[in-house]
Motif scaffolding. Structure first.
Motif, PDB file in Angstrom:
ATOM      1  N   TYR A 134     -25.064 131.099 -46.057  1.00 43.64           N
ATOM      2  CA  TYR A 134     -25.333 131.428 -47.470  1.00 43.64           C
ATOM      3  C   TYR A 134     -24.604 132.702 -47.875  1.00 43.64           C
ATOM      4  CZ  TYR A 134     -27.882 132.959 -51.622  1.00 43.64           C
ATOM      5  OH  TYR A 134     -28.212 133.412 -52.885  1.00 43.64           O
ATOM      6  N   GLU A 135     -24.702 133.733 -47.058  1.00 45.37           N
ATOM      7  CA  GLU A 135     -24.065 135.010 -47.390  1.00 45.37           C
ATOM      8  C   GLU A 135     -22.546 134.882 -47.438  1.00 45.37           C
ATOM      9  OE1 GLU A 135     -25.487 137.651 -48.412  1.00 45.37           O
ATOM     10  OE2 GLU A 135     -27.559 137.008 -48.065  1.00 45.37           O
ATOM     11  N   GLN A 136     -21.984 134.062 -46.555  1.00 47.14           N
ATOM     12  CA  GLN A 136     -20.533 133.909 -46.513  1.00 47.14           C
ATOM     13  C   GLN A 136     -20.004 133.017 -47.637  1.00 47.14           C
ATOM     14  OE1 GLN A 136     -19.912 132.414 -42.551  1.00 47.14           O
ATOM     15  NE2 GLN A 136     -19.949 134.452 -41.610  1.00 47.14           N
ATOM     16  N   ASN A 137     -20.897 132.241 -48.252  1.00 49.77           N
ATOM     17  CA  ASN A 137     -20.464 131.287 -49.280  1.00 49.77           C
ATOM     18  C   ASN A 137     -21.300 131.428 -50.550  1.00 49.77           C
ATOM     19  OD1 ASN A 137     -18.517 129.273 -47.655  1.00 49.77           O
ATOM     20  ND2 ASN A 137     -20.268 129.764 -46.352  1.00 49.77           N
ATOM     21  N   LYS A 138     -21.649 132.651 -50.865  1.00 48.56           N
ATOM     22  CA  LYS A 138     -22.547 132.878 -51.986  1.00 48.56           C
ATOM     23  C   LYS A 138     -21.999 132.325 -53.298  1.00 48.56           C
ATOM     24  CE  LYS A 138     -25.978 136.528 -52.122  1.00 48.56           C
ATOM     25  NZ  LYS A 138     -26.236 137.980 -52.201  1.00 48.56           N
ATOM     26  N   ALA A 139     -20.698 132.416 -53.479  1.00 49.81           N
ATOM     27  CA  ALA A 139     -20.093 131.953 -54.729  1.00 49.81           C
ATOM     28  C   ALA A 139     -20.293 130.457 -54.944  1.00 49.81           C
ATOM     29  CB  ALA A 139     -18.603 132.281 -54.739  1.00 49.81           C
ATOM     30  N   ALA A 140     -20.487 129.731 -53.847  1.00 47.73           N
ATOM     31  CA  ALA A 140     -20.668 128.282 -53.957  1.00 47.73           C
ATOM     32  C   ALA A 140     -22.068 127.925 -54.448  1.00 47.73           C
ATOM     33  CB  ALA A 140     -20.407 127.616 -52.613  1.00 47.73           C
ATOM     34  N   PHE A 141     -22.970 128.901 -54.448  1.00 48.59           N
ATOM     35  CA  PHE A 141     -24.354 128.624 -54.828  1.00 48.59           C
ATOM     36  C   PHE A 141     -24.714 129.312 -56.137  1.00 48.59           C
ATOM     37  CE2 PHE A 141     -24.086 128.347 -50.196  1.00 48.59           C
ATOM     38  CZ  PHE A 141     -24.431 127.011 -50.047  1.00 48.59           C
ATOM     39  N   VAL A 142     -23.792 129.231 -57.079  1.00 47.16           N
ATOM     40  CA  VAL A 142     -24.015 129.741 -58.428  1.00 47.16           C
ATOM     41  C   VAL A 142     -24.185 128.555 -59.360  1.00 47.16           C
ATOM     42  CG1 VAL A 142     -23.026 131.020 -60.358  1.00 47.16           C
ATOM     43  CG2 VAL A 142     -22.699 131.843 -58.016  1.00 47.16           C
ATOM     44  N   GLU A 143     -25.311 128.499 -60.035  1.00 44.04           N
ATOM     45  CA  GLU A 143     -25.501 127.464 -61.048  1.00 44.04           C
ATOM     46  C   GLU A 143     -24.662 127.824 -62.254  1.00 44.04           C
ATOM     47  OE1 GLU A 143     -29.583 127.045 -62.015  1.00 44.04           O
ATOM     48  OE2 GLU A 143     -30.067 125.843 -60.248  1.00 44.04           O
ATOM     49  N   PRO A 144     -23.722 126.969 -62.650  1.00 45.69           N
ATOM     50  CA  PRO A 144     -22.816 127.320 -63.750  1.00 45.69           C
ATOM     51  C   PRO A 144     -23.516 127.274 -65.100  1.00 45.69           C
ATOM     52  CG  PRO A 144     -22.430 125.070 -63.047  1.00 45.69           C
ATOM     53  CD  PRO A 144     -23.430 125.647 -62.075  1.00 45.69           C
TER      54      PRO A 144
ATOM     55  N   ILE B  99     -28.392 123.627 -47.243  1.00 45.00           N
ATOM     56  CA  ILE B  99     -27.447 124.219 -46.288  1.00 45.00           C
ATOM     57  C   ILE B  99     -27.724 123.706 -44.883  1.00 45.00           C
ATOM     58  CG2 ILE B  99     -26.692 126.373 -45.214  1.00 45.00           C
ATOM     59  CD1 ILE B  99     -27.249 127.778 -47.856  1.00 45.00           C
ATOM     60  N   LYS B 100     -28.993 123.629 -44.539  1.00 43.48           N
ATOM     61  CA  LYS B 100     -29.369 123.134 -43.209  1.00 43.48           C
ATOM     62  C   LYS B 100     -28.852 121.718 -42.999  1.00 43.48           C
ATOM     63  CE  LYS B 100     -33.385 122.678 -40.153  1.00 43.48           C
ATOM     64  NZ  LYS B 100     -34.849 122.899 -40.031  1.00 43.48           N
ATOM     65  N   GLU B 101     -29.010 120.880 -44.015  1.00 50.05           N
ATOM     66  CA  GLU B 101     -28.525 119.499 -43.919  1.00 50.05           C
ATOM     67  C   GLU B 101     -27.001 119.471 -43.824  1.00 50.05           C
ATOM     68  OE1 GLU B 101     -28.401 115.307 -43.861  1.00 50.05           O
ATOM     69  OE2 GLU B 101     -29.957 116.780 -43.379  1.00 50.05           O
ATOM     70  N   LEU B 102     -26.342 120.304 -44.607  1.00 54.50           N
ATOM     71  CA  LEU B 102     -24.880 120.359 -44.574  1.00 54.50           C
ATOM     72  C   LEU B 102     -24.373 120.755 -43.194  1.00 54.50           C
ATOM     73  CD1 LEU B 102     -22.080 120.379 -45.951  1.00 54.50           C
ATOM     74  CD2 LEU B 102     -22.524 122.762 -46.575  1.00 54.50           C
ATOM     75  N   LEU B 103     -24.945 121.791 -42.606  1.00 55.31           N
ATOM     76  CA  LEU B 103     -24.519 122.243 -41.282  1.00 55.31           C
ATOM     77  C   LEU B 103     -24.816 121.189 -40.218  1.00 55.31           C
ATOM     78  CD1 LEU B 103     -25.612 126.002 -41.399  1.00 55.31           C
ATOM     79  CD2 LEU B 103     -23.331 125.039 -41.738  1.00 55.31           C
TER      80      LEU B 103
END
Length: 334
Positions: A168-178, A300-304
């Motif tokens: 999550y911390e490394q990919n924070k930008a991916a978890f922004v609701e536009p 994220i857990k499912e993705l990993l």
């Protein structure tokens, strides 16, 4: 012989038994000896009778010296539970005492016994040596082990909470609701009609009423309401991430105009790719926001997990010697 009225649900139990490999003395894909004469119909072979050792205290029945175990009963009741729940019904544990007017554990056991009798007779009559049956069994066996492989790999691949947090911390930008907007539209065939409609809206006439009266586009019956919209790039990004957003996107010329509006403001007419003219009124706006880790933890857990399992499959592919014969696909019966 048990009263037939007590077996009114036995077809359901029979379906459940047929779904799994229940009541069998061994896994059906285990090799079997072909030497020696076939046993008489209705009698298990020596190998079948001794293929699986079940301690005496775990047996709920013996069928021609072949045990049916408590574990098999549990498998059968678990499948029955899933079947009941699939019909949106509440599952209640089956009673161990015999009931004349309801399904009980004795009914489940009866069907396991019947399944074992059928299986023994099928083998005794040589049905397991039929080529078509062997092909079906091979197909089912492959899928069974593939599903077990998936389950086993997922259990091993489940990431820790620390790994989820790090991702999550490394990919924070991916978890922004536009940012997203809800809009109404009024569509006309000519620019003059669009300008006249907008002028009436600016003068205070309700936009929904104008849309019902004048629009020739989508949402006319709902006062021009066309729902929530995202920017096209945001919609594409979410789709690539597997989010499958249901919000729509405007055509390119209209998007910047719509997103620049203030709530309640009507836009200037914009010519669409269909050569019609669009006037949009902004109904509501939701600003972009950073999703907290707790909201996306499970995703994220499912993705990993999926990524890890896929890596294991790719490793198998890399080591495997696979030959394909695509020219034979045209002959597949469908």
């Amino acid at each position: 012989m048990r009263d037939a009225s007590r077996r009114w649900l036995s077809p359901i139990v029979g379906i459940v038994v047929s779904l799994g490999v229940f009541g069998c003395d061994r896994w059906p894909w285990e090799p079997r000896a072909e030497s020696g004469p076939a046993p008489a119909a209705g009698q298990p072979s020596a190998q079948a009778a001794g293929a699986l050792t079940v301690p005496a205290h775990q047996r709920v029945a013996m069928v021609n010296q072949v045990p049916i175990s408590t574990a098999e009963m549990e498998l059968a009741t678990e499948e029955l539970k899933r079947l009941v729940q699939s019909f949106q019904q509440t599952w209640e544990p089956l009673p161990a005492d015999e009931r004349a007017d309801a399904l009980d554990l004795h009914d489940v056991l009866d069907n396991l016994v019947d399944a074992e009798l059928k299986a023994q007779d099928a083998r005794a009559r040589g049905l397991d040596r039929h080529a078509e049956l062997q092909q079906r069994l091979r197909y089912l066996t492959r899928n069974f082990y593939a599903q077990e492989w998936d389950r086993w790999q997922r259990e091993r691949a489940a990431p820790t909470d620390e790994a989820v947090q790090q991702f999550y911390e490394q990919n924070k930008a991916a978890f922004v609701e536009p940012e997203r907007i809800r809009a109404r539209q009024l569509v006309t065939k000519t620019l003059a009609e669009a300008e006249a409609a907008r002028a009436r809206a600016v003068q205070g006439e309700p936009f929904p009423s104008l849309a019902r009266e004048l629009s020739v586009g989508a949402g006319k019956e709902n006062g021009g309401d066309v729902g929530w919209h995202l920017r096209a790039l945001d919609k594409e990004r979410l789709t690539l991430m597997g989010a499958a957003p249901t919000d729509e996107a405007f055509f390119p010329q209209l998007e910047p105009v719509a997103f620049a509006l203030e709530v309640g403001q009507a836009s200037q007419p914009v010519k669409g790719p269909d050569s019609q003219f669009y006037v949009v009124q902004l109904e509501e706006r939701q600003a972009s926001r950073q999703q907290p880790e707790v909201d996306v933890h499970d995703a994220i857990k499912e993705l990993l997990t999926v990524q890890s399992v896929q890596q294991q499959l790719e490793a198998l592919r890399a080591k495997a010697n696979v030959e394909r014969f695509p020219e034979r696909l045209e002959g597949i019966r469908q």
